[in-house]
Every structure is written in structure tokens, then in C-alpha cells.
Design a protein around this motif. Sequence first.
Motif, PDB file in Angstrom:
ATOM      1  N   LYS A  75       0.852  -1.183   0.018  1.00  0.00           N
ATOM      2  CA  LYS A  75       0.330   0.147  -0.019  1.00  0.00           C
ATOM      3  C   LYS A  75       0.831   1.429  -0.109  1.00  0.00           C
ATOM      4  CE  LYS A  75      -3.743  -2.185   2.605  1.00  0.00           C
ATOM      5  NZ  LYS A  75      -4.797  -2.224   3.783  1.00  0.00           N
ATOM      6  N   ARG A  76       0.266   2.351  -0.116  1.00  0.00           N
ATOM      7  CA  ARG A  76       0.778   3.642   0.028  1.00  0.00           C
ATOM      8  C   ARG A  76       1.604   3.839   1.293  1.00  0.00           C
ATOM      9  NH1 ARG A  76      -1.721   7.626   2.612  1.00  0.00           N
ATOM     10  NH2 ARG A  76      -3.938   7.443   3.354  1.00  0.00           N
ATOM     11  N   GLY A  77       2.439   4.701   1.724  1.00  0.00           N
ATOM     12  CA  GLY A  77       2.967   5.286   2.772  1.00  0.00           C
ATOM     13  C   GLY A  77       3.935   4.220   3.568  1.00  0.00           C
ATOM     14  N   VAL A  78       4.497   3.198   2.837  1.00  0.00           N
ATOM     15  CA  VAL A  78       5.661   2.258   3.316  1.00  0.00           C
ATOM     16  C   VAL A  78       6.742   3.111   3.001  1.00  0.00           C
ATOM     17  CG1 VAL A  78       6.603   0.278   3.346  1.00  0.00           C
ATOM     18  CG2 VAL A  78       4.010   0.325   2.859  1.00  0.00           C
ATOM     19  N   LEU A  79       7.414   3.767   4.120  1.00  0.00           N
ATOM     20  CA  LEU A  79       8.616   4.784   3.923  1.00  0.00           C
ATOM     21  C   LEU A  79       9.607   3.865   3.562  1.00  0.00           C
ATOM     22  CD1 LEU A  79       9.647   7.410   4.544  1.00  0.00           C
ATOM     23  CD2 LEU A  79      10.197   6.638   7.023  1.00  0.00           C
ATOM     24  N   ALA A  80       9.929   2.643   4.402  1.00  0.00           N
ATOM     25  CA  ALA A  80      11.074   1.754   3.673  1.00  0.00           C
ATOM     26  C   ALA A  80      10.616   0.301   3.359  1.00  0.00           C
ATOM     27  CB  ALA A  80      12.263   1.789   4.608  1.00  0.00           C
ATOM     28  N   THR A  81      11.316  -0.479   2.591  1.00  0.00           N
ATOM     29  CA  THR A  81      10.874  -1.748   2.445  1.00  0.00           C
ATOM     30  C   THR A  81      11.632  -2.716   3.106  1.00  0.00           C
ATOM     31  OG1 THR A  81      10.137  -3.064   0.642  1.00  0.00           O
ATOM     32  CG2 THR A  81      12.047  -1.657   0.144  1.00  0.00           C
ATOM     33  N   VAL A  82      13.175  -2.339   3.770  1.00  0.00           N
ATOM     34  CA  VAL A  82      13.953  -3.190   4.463  1.00  0.00           C
ATOM     35  C   VAL A  82      13.922  -2.434   5.808  1.00  0.00           C
ATOM     36  CG1 VAL A  82      15.815  -4.394   4.705  1.00  0.00           C
ATOM     37  CG2 VAL A  82      15.055  -4.056   2.581  1.00  0.00           C
ATOM     38  N   TRP A  83      13.898  -3.121   7.036  1.00  0.00           N
ATOM     39  CA  TRP A  83      14.291  -2.419   8.068  1.00  0.00           C
ATOM     40  C   TRP A  83      15.000  -3.379   9.171  1.00  0.00           C
ATOM     41  CZ3 TRP A  83      10.857   2.064   8.815  1.00  0.00           C
ATOM     42  CH2 TRP A  83       9.910   1.985   8.027  1.00  0.00           C
ATOM     43  N   LEU A  84      15.444  -2.569  10.170  1.00  0.00           N
ATOM     44  CA  LEU A  84      16.162  -3.010  11.167  1.00  0.00           C
ATOM     45  C   LEU A  84      15.382  -2.934  12.491  1.00  0.00           C
ATOM     46  CD1 LEU A  84      18.783  -4.355  12.753  1.00  0.00           C
ATOM     47  CD2 LEU A  84      19.616  -1.859  12.789  1.00  0.00           C
ATOM     48  N   ILE A  85      15.271  -4.094  13.200  1.00  0.00           N
ATOM     49  CA  ILE A  85      14.501  -3.659  14.416  1.00  0.00           C
ATOM     50  C   ILE A  85      15.430  -3.336  15.617  1.00  0.00           C
ATOM     51  CG2 ILE A  85      13.661  -5.025  16.636  1.00  0.00           C
ATOM     52  CD1 ILE A  85      11.985  -6.927  14.706  1.00  0.00           C
ATOM     53  N   VAL A  86      14.784  -2.055  16.273  1.00  0.00           N
ATOM     54  CA  VAL A  86      15.398  -1.598  17.310  1.00  0.00           C
ATOM     55  C   VAL A  86      14.751  -1.658  18.663  1.00  0.00           C
ATOM     56  CG1 VAL A  86      16.219   0.573  18.342  1.00  0.00           C
ATOM     57  CG2 VAL A  86      16.195   0.469  15.923  1.00  0.00           C
ATOM     58  N   ARG A  87      15.236  -2.373  19.556  1.00  0.00           N
ATOM     59  CA  ARG A  87      14.490  -2.775  20.862  1.00  0.00           C
ATOM     60  C   ARG A  87      15.005  -1.602  21.839  1.00  0.00           C
ATOM     61  NH1 ARG A  87      16.027  -8.832  19.872  1.00  0.00           N
ATOM     62  NH2 ARG A  87      17.716  -7.791  18.759  1.00  0.00           N
ATOM     63  N   GLY A  88      13.981  -0.854  22.257  1.00  0.00           N
ATOM     64  CA  GLY A  88      14.337  -0.027  23.505  1.00  0.00           C
ATOM     65  C   GLY A  88      13.312   0.284  24.598  1.00  0.00           C
ATOM     66  N   ARG A  89      13.015   1.291  25.285  1.00  0.00           N
ATOM     67  CA  ARG A  89      12.142   1.468  26.233  1.00  0.00           C
ATOM     68  C   ARG A  89      10.922   1.525  25.810  1.00  0.00           C
ATOM     69  NH1 ARG A  89      14.614   6.821  29.043  1.00  0.00           N
ATOM     70  NH2 ARG A  89      14.618   7.201  26.732  1.00  0.00           N
ATOM     71  N   ARG A  90      10.384   1.989  24.445  1.00  0.00           N
ATOM     72  CA  ARG A  90       9.206   1.977  24.058  1.00  0.00           C
ATOM     73  C   ARG A  90       8.797   0.855  23.289  1.00  0.00           C
ATOM     74  NH1 ARG A  90       9.484   7.651  21.013  1.00  0.00           N
ATOM     75  NH2 ARG A  90      11.532   6.803  20.328  1.00  0.00           N
ATOM     76  N   GLY A  91       9.731  -0.342  23.606  1.00  0.00           N
ATOM     77  CA  GLY A  91       9.293  -1.605  22.735  1.00  0.00           C
ATOM     78  C   GLY A  91      10.068  -1.727  21.462  1.00  0.00           C
ATOM     79  N   VAL A  92       9.381  -2.505  20.436  1.00  0.00           N
ATOM     80  CA  VAL A  92       9.956  -2.592  19.125  1.00  0.00           C
ATOM     81  C   VAL A  92       9.738  -1.247  18.322  1.00  0.00           C
ATOM     82  CG1 VAL A  92       9.705  -3.862  16.852  1.00  0.00           C
ATOM     83  CG2 VAL A  92       9.688  -5.016  19.198  1.00  0.00           C
ATOM     84  N   GLU A  93      10.599  -0.814  17.705  1.00  0.00           N
ATOM     85  CA  GLU A  93      10.794   0.367  16.737  1.00  0.00           C
ATOM     86  C   GLU A  93      11.385  -0.344  15.437  1.00  0.00           C
ATOM     87  OE1 GLU A  93      10.091   4.236  19.085  1.00  0.00           O
ATOM     88  OE2 GLU A  93      12.318   3.791  18.736  1.00  0.00           O
ATOM     89  N   LEU A  94      11.038   0.458  14.257  1.00  0.00           N
ATOM     90  CA  LEU A  94      11.793  -0.100  13.112  1.00  0.00           C
ATOM     91  C   LEU A  94      12.583   1.059  12.647  1.00  0.00           C
ATOM     92  CD1 LEU A  94       8.673  -1.888  11.651  1.00  0.00           C
ATOM     93  CD2 LEU A  94      10.057  -2.849  12.947  1.00  0.00           C
ATOM     94  N   GLU A  95      13.718   0.838  12.197  1.00  0.00           N
ATOM     95  CA  GLU A  95      14.660   1.850  11.429  1.00  0.00           C
ATOM     96  C   GLU A  95      14.963   1.534  10.057  1.00  0.00           C
ATOM     97  OE1 GLU A  95      18.245   3.872  13.474  1.00  0.00           O
ATOM     98  OE2 GLU A  95      19.185   2.044  12.498  1.00  0.00           O
ATOM     99  N   PRO A  96      14.641   2.416   8.974  1.00  0.00           N
ATOM    100  CA  PRO A  96      14.864   2.090   7.640  1.00  0.00           C
ATOM    101  C   PRO A  96      16.493   1.466   7.688  1.00  0.00           C
ATOM    102  CG  PRO A  96      13.788   4.113   7.874  1.00  0.00           C
ATOM    103  CD  PRO A  96      14.044   3.584   9.223  1.00  0.00           C
TER     104      PRO A  96
END
Length: 355
Positions: A75-96
Motif C-alpha cells: 500500500k501507500r505510505g511504506v517509508l522503507a521496504t527493509v528495516w532493522l528492529i530497534v529494541r528500546g524503552r518504548r518496545g519494538v521500533e523499526l529503523e529503515p
Amino acid sequence: MFKNCQIICTLILWSVRELQAHPKNLAWSGGPLHCECEHGVDLWTNAGKYVKDNVIAMKAVSFNDDIYLITPRLKRGVLATVWLIVRGRRGVELEPFPSVSAHALADCDALQNAVDCHLDHLGNLWILDTGIVETVESPRCTCPPKIVVFNVILKKMTKVVKLSSIVEATSQLQNIAVEYGIGGKVFAYISDASRGAILVHDVTANDGWTVLACPPTPALQLAVVKRGLYSSLMLIRMKQRGLLELDTAALKRKSFHAPLAVLGESEGPVFLLGYDAHRLYLRHAECADVLSWDTRKPYNSTHVLNIHSAGPHMVSTSVSSDPLKHILVILDSNYAETVRGKRATYHKLTFIGQI
């Protein structure tokens, strides 16, 4: 008595080490964005480049504790198509990965739509980029198809393989498998479901050709596994019984057609979730449980083990083994319920011991 206590203590210590060796299971919804810039998320959201609910992970691979995700541009609005998972205080976040600019739409030097990947033992992430974006909403071709290789250790692009010369206008590229052969030669195999074809690229010689393997099919999945002393390319066709086996030596001879063997014709249709040296990870079309087949044994229900259950309303979409550790990474989600809806997909990563 003392000896028994020693044995019990040893077993307890071994169990603790095993638990510590496996990362904790992870869960998240949509694509929670990791951004160092305070207003970066708002800028991308307001520009329509980032819609959290439209980010749907379909594959996860692991290398040295880092988890990489493939999120096709369905769909539209997919900023990146490969990501690295970042595990922090706010839980899982995705980094392009490796950066936002590496995913710029309509930039043919950047990734357009990663639909599959293969992570090898050297830390090379082989990405199949179809060049066709927003495939669920309004499909359009932004760039020619290609294979892009990133080294996850160096965090940089190391190779681009253009596929324009061996595809057709109607090609449906779906899966990539990579084989390291004798003498260090590397071959990449890509499935083209529209023709029932395998695109073969000799990476070392920079040469590519097409081999017709089976009739056209809605989906054609690939895996390279060891079968005794030789390597086989396993083909799984959507809604078709049995597995197709093709000796990779035949693919390398540039034959227009390749001889196939059919395994497990009496077994039900399956989906491929992943593979390693001598195992295929599958699930039946009508069941969400993850199955493991040791390819050194006959393909039948006797030699297929149930290793994971996704849970209610969930389905497994990928299984991968960390090349540096004896663990499997299993990605579950409810993407089938949400791909045509407006709510975010719920994702779950489970880590289990490799069988």
C-alpha cells in the motif's frame, strides 16, 4: 547423592544458559518508526510517505542478534521496504535499513519494493526488488527489477544485479534463493510465477538466463537444500500437491528446460516459510502450524515435525535460521485479515532452538 546433585545442577545451568541464549519474543503493531529526529515522523506522516498501519512485515531474518524485516510496498505510505528492529524503552521500533534515502520512490538506484530476501553466512543480505509498488491498492512500476546486496556488517550496498534482460513485461518475481557452489561461485535463483520459470544469475560471471521449470502458477516458491552430496532447488506451487525437485547442476547448464522430480504427490498443498542447509520449513494450506522436514529423509508425514503454532487468528509467514546461532526466528501475523483493511497488522517474533 553428591553425584546426583552435580548432575541436577549441571542440567539447571544448561537450561538457564539456553534460555539466556535465545532472545526474548517480540511483538508490535504496524510499523512503529524509530527516528532520531524529533519531528521526522510528523514530517513523513504529513507528506504521506509514512502510514504506520500500512507497514506489513512478511519476512524476518537474523544475524548476530540483529533482526531485519522485509515489508513489501503493498500500500501507500511504506517509508522503507527493509528495516532493522530497534529494541528500546518504548518496545519494538523499526529503523529503515541502511537509511531512508536507500528506499526513495522512483529513484532506480534505491530499493522500490523488496518482496523477498536471503541472508547468507557472510552477512550478505540478498534482496529481490520487483520495482512494482503499491501492489494491493494501485500497482505501478517505478523502476526495472533488480537484486540488491547489502552487507549487514558494513551496513552498505555491495552489489546490484539488474534483471531486465531476463524478465518479461508480465513477469511475477516472487522468491530468491542463493547457492554458494564449488570454487566460491555464487548463483542466484529467482522464481517467475507467470511463466513457471527460474531466472538464473551467475553472480561470479555476471551472466543470466531463464529455465522453464513448470506450468504458470499464481505463486512459485524456492529453496536451496542439501540432498546427500548434491544441492537441490525445491519448488512449491500454490494449491498444488507435492514438491518439485530440480538438481541445481541442471540449472547451471543453461538448458531451456530442466528435468523435475515430484516428491510427496499424496501430501497436501503447502506454503514454504524458509529453509536452511537440509531442512524445509512449511505449513499446510489449511493449517497455521509450522512444519519442519529433514530433506535427507523421504518427504511424507512420518518425517515432518510440528515445531510451532502461530496461535488464534495468526499465521506464520517466515522461518529463518541465524547463520551464527542455533536458533530459528519465526514471524507470525494476522496480515490476511488486515491487508485489505484499515487497521494495523499485529506481528509476533518467536525464537526457538534449531532442530
